[in-house]
Scaffold this motif. Structure first.
Motif: not given
Length: 819
Positions: A527, A529, A531, A550, A598-599, A728-732
């Motif tokens: 992964d 991204s 975290k 969040y 989306g961030e 963004r966490q778990n996205y970027t």
């Protein structure tokens, strides 16, 4: 100046690293608990349906033959040791000794309790006993069910397979036995069976017992292989006899019987010398009493009385045994040919088993092979019936294919084992045939030796006086003979060797933890991204200005609609930081961008502007993303008129600045999507518009396109006082931060600060503060003010946790009900 202790800093850093790793993976504890429970439960079910196996052992002391009486006549062996442990081990593991040991036991019939869980052998706890006449043809290795009707009557039925019995297709039994009422003690005889059933325990009326006849030859082969003989230690002559048995008492009785048989064999061997000596002396003394003719007549009578040798009978016996072995050899060749055909069938991975012959038809009694092939034939028939109406890609056909593949794998391994075992049995039979061939060829030579011995006795008249003396000595020695070998320890108890329950439970716990733990580690490895904040610090060179939790609300306007939420508080903190950084500016111009869509840059822009407005600052949020405009939709409006229409000169500035329902908050929609957004944002009109906004507002928040996808954002950043880069966490993705890092390091952009968005209850602590900003307030329930202030979030969280817990319990109940 006080010297800095670097080693102490290293230790503190290592402690922080350990706490970080532990906190990172300990939050997945529900997965560890679930997997450990599943593995422990699976281990429990495995133990429940698996028959325990025990190791039973006894020991014998092998002594050197030092008795002088045993060497009365054989003076050439007076100084030999007589100790050969290798020969003793081979003798103990011989079939002849196994046959003698089994002759004292009742192993030719196995008794089982009728149960659907696992096979429980009753052995000496069986309420019935069956005596089998093995001189008659018997149906062996086929389980039959005996129902005790009364103290005098019983009935025999074919055994029905249990719930966990996967070998339901057993070899055909004796149909003549079924559905008849028999009397205990009466001989039961059919064309394929002959045995007698006795009732041992009359209190067990109306019970069902499953029994199975085991061929004595099969028993000899099995127990010959099952026994292990080893030295107790390197410097002793103590042999340890060990076997593995599913019934401790059965293994104990066999080990003890085998040791007693060996002791009896050793004693018979010793007595045989004395008996031969006495017979020899008596025979010679008889020759000396009468004339030669009388002695010959007495010797002939002695030969007839003692049946010393009958060449014709011996020839017939050996020939019969050789014929039996040839028949067994031919049967094994037939079975090997069948097994090889099944093996070739498996290698072809065929889906049609309609032409396969069941092993029970050709006389192969293996239950696993019968069951697997019968199942494959049934599945093959079902598959053909389905293919008559659907194609091969139908889910039901694919499901059958998967089942057939699994059964074929098991069957293939079973066939390989059967081939290997059958070849071993064939080699054993070949060896027996060679032995009988050699014995057969030596029969005439034995007769000639007997004649030579007879003549030699006749010539020993000079030994008459010597033989009289030795006859008394030999008689005394025979009466005082004992075995040189003794039993040290009789087999008594058994040690569980399979399954190893404690070890299996320990392994289940370890696997239950390692499986999700390893999956999580692999997932984190692949992964790419961001975290957590530690990850962000490693890959993001820009100073971090704030963190945003969040939001679980069903609106993007969290600050305005849920001002008491933790997310709203995080935007207030971000507002304070920006106010401090731009304290010298009358109008604070803030640009918000990110790597990709989306961030949460529009979400951050809107809520930051809302926080500024709540702080009594006239604030306007501008939808500067002309490619994918979203801002107007958050206010329930359309993008018919906006920034793009102003930049192309169709409307005036005051026409696109729209008021909201909230005090001190205005917004500028993006407008219709133009064909050249990059060029529009670089025109002087944008500078004029910003000047217009500066004259009327205290705060300008400008929402821009993602920086990693378009080029105009870099030029726009030079026009603003503060540039916020949203991660963004778990996205970027980490690679997406390379561009902004390079621009920042090369000083191509200034006043850039990071905002870590979308943190989901990380709970990680690093360098004295909590990563999940809002969590500190949510869990500070001892402070009444904070509890009341964020009570709505806490109540919402409690309700969700309660709902999740209820759903989880319902799923567990449903899962176990179906089982």
């Amino acid at each position: 100046m006080e010297k800095l202790d670097l080693s102490q800093l290293d230790n503190e850093e290592k402690a922080l690293e350990i706490r970080y790793v532990v906190a990172k993976y300990i939050r997945y504890w529900p997965w560890y608990v679930v997997f450990i429970f599943l593995f422990v439960f699976a281990t429990f079910m495995f133990h429940r349906y698996t028959v325990d196996e025990y190791e039973v052992s006894g020991s014998m002391l092998i002594k050197t033959n030092t008795s002088p009486e045993s060497k009365i006549l054989d003076r050439s062996n007076i100084f030999s040791s007589g100790l050969n442990l290798e020969n003793d081990i081979l003798r103990i593991k011989s079939k002849a000794l196994a046959q003698e040991a089994l002759s004292k036991l009742h192993f030719d019939v196995e008794y089982y309790a009728k149960t659907t869980i696992k096979a429980i052998e009753l052995y000496d706890r069986s309420p019935i006993r069956i005596d089998v006449d093995w001189s008659h043809t018997q149906v062996a290795d086929v389980p039959l069910e005996l129902v005790i009707l009364s103290e005098t009557n019983f009935r025999i039925l074919p055994e029905e397979s249990g719930m966990m019995d996967f070998n339901s297709a057993m070899a055909a039994g004796d149909d003549a036995l079924f559905n008849k009422t028999y009397t205990f003690g009466d001989l039961i005889e059919t064309g394929r069976s002959k045995f007698t059933v006795f009732l041992v325990n009359p209190a067990r009326i109306n019970e069902s017992i499953v029994f199975k006849l085991i061929n004595p030859a099969t028993l000899e082969d099995f127990y010959t292989r099952a026994i292990e003989v080893t030295l107790q230690n390197e410097y002793s002559s103590v042999l340890r006899l060990t076997t593995t048995s599913k019934v401790v008492e059965k293994g104990r009785d066999y080990i003890n019987s085998l040791m007693e048989a060996y002791i009896g064999y050793d004693l018979r061997e010793k007595n045989r010398t004395q008996e031969n000596t006495l017979a020899f002396i008596e025979e010679q003394l008889g020759f000396l009493q009468d004339s030669l003719q009388e002695k010959e007549r007495e010797l002939q009578d002695f030969k007839v009385e003692n049946k010393l040798l009958d060449v014709s009978a011996e020839f017939s016996n050996i020939l019969g045994k050789m014929n039996t072995l040839d028949e067994m050899n031919a049967e094994i060749d037939y079975q090997l040919d069948y097994f090889n055909q099944i093996k070739n069938y498996m290698e072809q991975k065929s889906k049609d088993f309609s032409q396969v012959i069941a092993p029970s038809i050709i006389g192969v009694p293996d239950p696993l092979l019968n069951g697997s092939i019968q199942t494959l034939v049934t599945l093959s028939q079902d598959r053909r019936r389905l293919l008559a109406t659907v194609n091969e890609n139908h889910p039901e056909v694919l499901k059958i294919d998967v089942q057939m593949e699994k059964i074929q794998d098991v069957l293939f391994e079973n066939v390989l084992n059967l081939i290997s075992n059958t070849e071993k049995k064939k080699r054993s039979i070949q060896a027996d045939i060679e032995v009988y061939d050699a014995e057969f060829s030596t029969l005439p030579e034995s007769e000639s030796k007997y004649t030579g011995i007879f003549r030699e006795f006749k010539l020993r008249e000079s030994l008459f006086t010597y033989l009289l003396e030795k006859r008394a000595e030999a008689g005394i020695a025979r009466a005082s003979n004992v075995s040189d070998n003794t039993i040290l320890d009789y087999a008594k108890r058994g040690t569980l060797v399979f399954p190893k329950k404690q070890q299996n439970y320990g392994l289940a716990i370890v696997l239950g933890f390692l499986l999700p733990f390893g999956f999580i580690i692999l997932r984190d490895m692949f992964d790419d991204s961001i975290k957590d904040q530690r990850d962000l610090k490693k890959h993001f060179m820009i100073p971090q200005l704030g963190i945003v939790g969040y939001s679980e609300k069903d609106t993007n306007m969290v600050v305005l609609q849920h001002p008491k939420s933790a997310v709203a508080e995080s935007f207030r903190s971000l507002r304070s930081a920006i106010t401090y950084l731009a304290s010298g500016k009358n109008t604070k111009k803030i640009l918000v961008t990110s790597s990709v869509s989306g961030e949460g840059k529009t979400f951050t822009s809107l809520n930051l502007a809302s926080a500024m407005a709540l702080g009594s600052k006239k604030t306007v949020v501008v939808g500067g993303d002309l490619r994918r405009p979203k801002l107007a939709s958050y206010f329930g409006e359309s993008d018919r008129v906006g920034l793009s229409t102003y930049l192309i000169g169709k409307v005036e500035a005051e026409k696109i600045v729209l008021a909201t329902d909230h005090e001190n908050l205005w917004y500028v929609p993006s407008g219709v999507i133009p064909p050249n957004p990059a060029e529009l944002l670089q025109t002087p009109k944008l500078t004029e518009f910003l000047t217009y906004l500066e004259s009327r507002f205290d705060v300008i928040v400008f929402d821009t396109p993602p920086m990693g996808l378009v080029s105009e954002t870099i030029d726009l950043m030079r026009l603003f006082d503060i540039n916020l880069y949203v991660v963004r966490q778990n996205y970027t993705v980490k690679d997406h931060l390379v561009m902004i890092n390079d621009l920042f390091n090369n000083k191509q952009v200034k006043n850039v600060y990071g905002v870590f968005n979308g943190i989901i209850n990380s709970g990680y602590h690093y360098e004295g503060y909590n990563y999940g900003y809002g969590n500190t307030y949510l869990y500070s329930q001892n402070n009444k003010y904070m509890y009341n202030y964020y009570g709505d979030d806490l109540d919402t969280k409690k309700k969700k946790l309660k709902k999740k817990s209820l759903n989880f319990r319902q799923k567990l109940k449903k899962l176990f009900k179906t089982r």
